[in-house]
Structure formats: C-alpha cells, structure tokens
Design a protein around this motif. Sequence first.
Motif, short mmCIF file in Angstrom:
data_model
loop_
_atom_site.label_atom_id
_atom_site.label_comp_id
_atom_site.label_asym_id
_atom_site.label_seq_id
_atom_site.Cartn_x
_atom_site.Cartn_y
_atom_site.Cartn_z
N HIS A 76 -64.31 -19.30 6.79
CA HIS A 76 -64.14 -18.16 7.70
C HIS A 76 -63.73 -16.94 6.90
N ILE A 77 -64.26 -15.78 7.27
CA ILE A 77 -63.90 -14.52 6.61
C ILE A 77 -63.44 -13.53 7.68
N SER A 78 -62.26 -12.94 7.45
CA SER A 78 -61.72 -11.90 8.33
C SER A 78 -61.53 -10.63 7.52
N TYR A 79 -62.30 -9.59 7.87
CA TYR A 79 -62.34 -8.33 7.12
C TYR A 79 -62.14 -7.20 8.13
N PRO A 80 -60.90 -6.96 8.56
CA PRO A 80 -60.63 -6.03 9.67
C PRO A 80 -61.15 -4.62 9.44
N ALA A 81 -61.05 -4.09 8.22
CA ALA A 81 -61.47 -2.71 7.97
C ALA A 81 -62.96 -2.50 8.23
N ALA A 82 -63.73 -3.57 8.12
CA ALA A 82 -65.17 -3.49 8.38
C ALA A 82 -65.55 -4.15 9.70
N ASP A 83 -64.56 -4.47 10.54
CA ASP A 83 -64.83 -5.12 11.83
C ASP A 83 -65.73 -6.33 11.62
N PHE A 84 -65.35 -7.12 10.62
CA PHE A 84 -66.18 -8.25 10.17
C PHE A 84 -65.35 -9.52 10.31
N ASP A 85 -65.74 -10.39 11.21
CA ASP A 85 -65.01 -11.63 11.45
C ASP A 85 -66.04 -12.71 11.72
N VAL A 86 -66.26 -13.59 10.73
CA VAL A 86 -67.36 -14.54 10.85
C VAL A 86 -66.95 -15.94 10.43
N VAL A 87 -67.53 -16.91 11.08
CA VAL A 87 -67.48 -18.30 10.64
C VAL A 87 -68.50 -18.45 9.52
N VAL A 88 -68.16 -19.26 8.52
CA VAL A 88 -69.06 -19.46 7.38
C VAL A 88 -69.47 -20.93 7.31
N HIS A 89 -70.78 -21.16 7.26
CA HIS A 89 -71.32 -22.52 7.18
C HIS A 89 -71.92 -22.77 5.80
N PRO A 90 -71.85 -24.00 5.30
CA PRO A 90 -72.54 -24.30 4.05
C PRO A 90 -74.05 -24.31 4.26
N LEU A 91 -74.78 -23.83 3.30
CA LEU A 91 -76.23 -23.83 3.39
C LEU A 91 -76.81 -24.33 2.07
N LYS A 92 -77.38 -25.51 2.12
CA LYS A 92 -78.03 -26.09 0.94
C LYS A 92 -79.51 -25.77 0.99
N PRO A 93 -80.05 -25.14 -0.03
CA PRO A 93 -81.47 -24.78 -0.03
C PRO A 93 -82.36 -26.01 0.06
N SER A 94 -83.44 -25.86 0.80
CA SER A 94 -84.42 -26.94 0.91
C SER A 94 -85.35 -26.92 -0.29
N SER A 95 -86.16 -27.95 -0.42
CA SER A 95 -87.13 -27.98 -1.52
C SER A 95 -88.13 -26.83 -1.37
N GLY A 96 -88.43 -26.46 -0.12
CA GLY A 96 -89.34 -25.34 0.11
C GLY A 96 -88.72 -24.02 -0.32
N ASP A 97 -87.40 -23.85 -0.06
CA ASP A 97 -86.71 -22.65 -0.51
C ASP A 97 -86.78 -22.52 -2.02
N LYS A 98 -86.52 -23.62 -2.71
CA LYS A 98 -86.52 -23.60 -4.17
C LYS A 98 -87.92 -23.30 -4.71
N LYS A 99 -88.92 -23.86 -4.06
CA LYS A 99 -90.29 -23.64 -4.52
C LYS A 99 -90.71 -22.19 -4.34
N SER A 100 -90.32 -21.58 -3.23
CA SER A 100 -90.70 -20.19 -2.96
C SER A 100 -89.74 -19.19 -3.59
N GLN A 101 -88.58 -19.69 -4.06
CA GLN A 101 -87.52 -18.85 -4.63
C GLN A 101 -87.03 -17.79 -3.64
N THR A 102 -87.06 -18.13 -2.38
CA THR A 102 -86.50 -17.27 -1.34
C THR A 102 -85.70 -18.15 -0.37
N ILE A 103 -84.81 -17.52 0.36
CA ILE A 103 -84.06 -18.26 1.35
C ILE A 103 -83.74 -17.33 2.52
N VAL A 104 -83.88 -17.84 3.72
CA VAL A 104 -83.58 -17.08 4.94
C VAL A 104 -82.58 -17.89 5.74
N PRO A 105 -81.40 -17.33 6.04
CA PRO A 105 -80.40 -18.09 6.81
C PRO A 105 -80.84 -18.29 8.25
#
Length: 217
Positions: A76-105
């Motif tokens: 979790h990240i709380s950044y009041p000055a930027a009105d930014f308060d978010v839950v953070v999830h782990p994201l492991k790249p798929s084999s397709g992500d690695k092959k294309s060298q791109t990733i989209v959350p």
Amino acid sequence: MLAICGLGLVAAWLVYGAGSGGHHERPPEEASAVISDEEGQGLPAPTATALATPSGKTVAPAAPVAPPRPAYAPVHISYPAADFDVVVHPLKPSSGDKKSQTIVPPETMDGYWLTPFGKLGPGSVNTTYVFGHSWEGLDAPFNHLSTAAAPGQEFTVTTSAGVLKYKVDSVTTYTKSALKDSAIWSVVPNRLVLISCYTGDLWGKNVAVVASPVPRR
C-alpha cells in the motif's frame, strides 16, 4: 477511456535480462520504518565459540555470520501531497509479456509491483517499480502523479512488516520511446519508482516519480 502505459515499460525486460552490468549501484540506505519480527528478524544473533585443537591450544573463534538483512514487498502507498492512496498488488510478467518486452497492468486504479525487480528495506538489492494506469475522464490516483507530485514531498509505503517512509527525488516526463533509455532502470537498492502515463499526453508520454528512503532520525 483507459490510457495504456505498456509501451513505456519495454526497457524493464532489457534491463532485467541483462543483469546489473553497466548500471550504477550504490549501497542500500536505511529507511524509516516500524518493523515486526518477520523473515528472520528478532532472532538471536549468532555467537562465536572458542575451539580447542588436538594439541590442547585454543584457537580464535570464527567471526559470527550476520543474518541477511530483510526486504519486503510493497502492499500500500499513501502519498497525501499528491492525493495518491493505492493498494499495491504483485504482478509477475507472463511469458507473453517477456516475449513482447511490454507489460500492461490490469485495468484497475490500483498499483502493481513488478516482482522480478526490487523489494524495499535494508536488504533491498534493486530498484522497486510500482506502476498503474492513468485514466481519461476519471479522477484516478495515478493521474495525480502528473499534476501534483513534486521533489521534496514525502510519502509512506506499507509492507508486510511495517511502514517505510520515502522522499521524492525527481518527477520526470519521458516520451514512451525515451523511457527505455532513462536512468530509472539503473540498479539502485531501496529506491522506489512510480510510473504511469502522463495526463498531458496519455498516449505519447510517461511520468516517473523517483523516491529514496528517508533516513532514520
């Protein structure tokens, strides 16, 4: 309409695949934290024991081996000055992500931590990257990195072991093609980088907020 930030993360796989060669490193910095006993913390330190040789002479004990210092995933990240308060999830790249060298959350307003890179804390060995989508037509937390984030601001990151405090070093806008060659991909232990699409040009640019741990006082 969701702004896709995947093109700006091409460099991640280039750096990860190449290891740390060619990148500048610096020693890990201590973070201001409240840490619970976890992952080896709170255990008694190993002690040295004198050894007797067959001749009866006593030799100096071997130096005790310090346990590895811990590092933790952001949740979790709380950044009041930027009105930014978010839950953070782990994201492991798929084999397709690695092959294309791109990733989209996933198409949410949450943050996503790239698991092949760094964790946070005194045992960190690489930069930690958290990224998420900026949204067109909606007031989303990652939009505020473009409009409200500024150097010198402080924010907190919650991990499984407690809270770490970070201070913003820089806020930089990159074209998506230029991001892959930027210094944000250097191996810097315990540094944190937040990445999203830049709201002034959602399809052509990214914004990167680089932060370092606040030393304990």
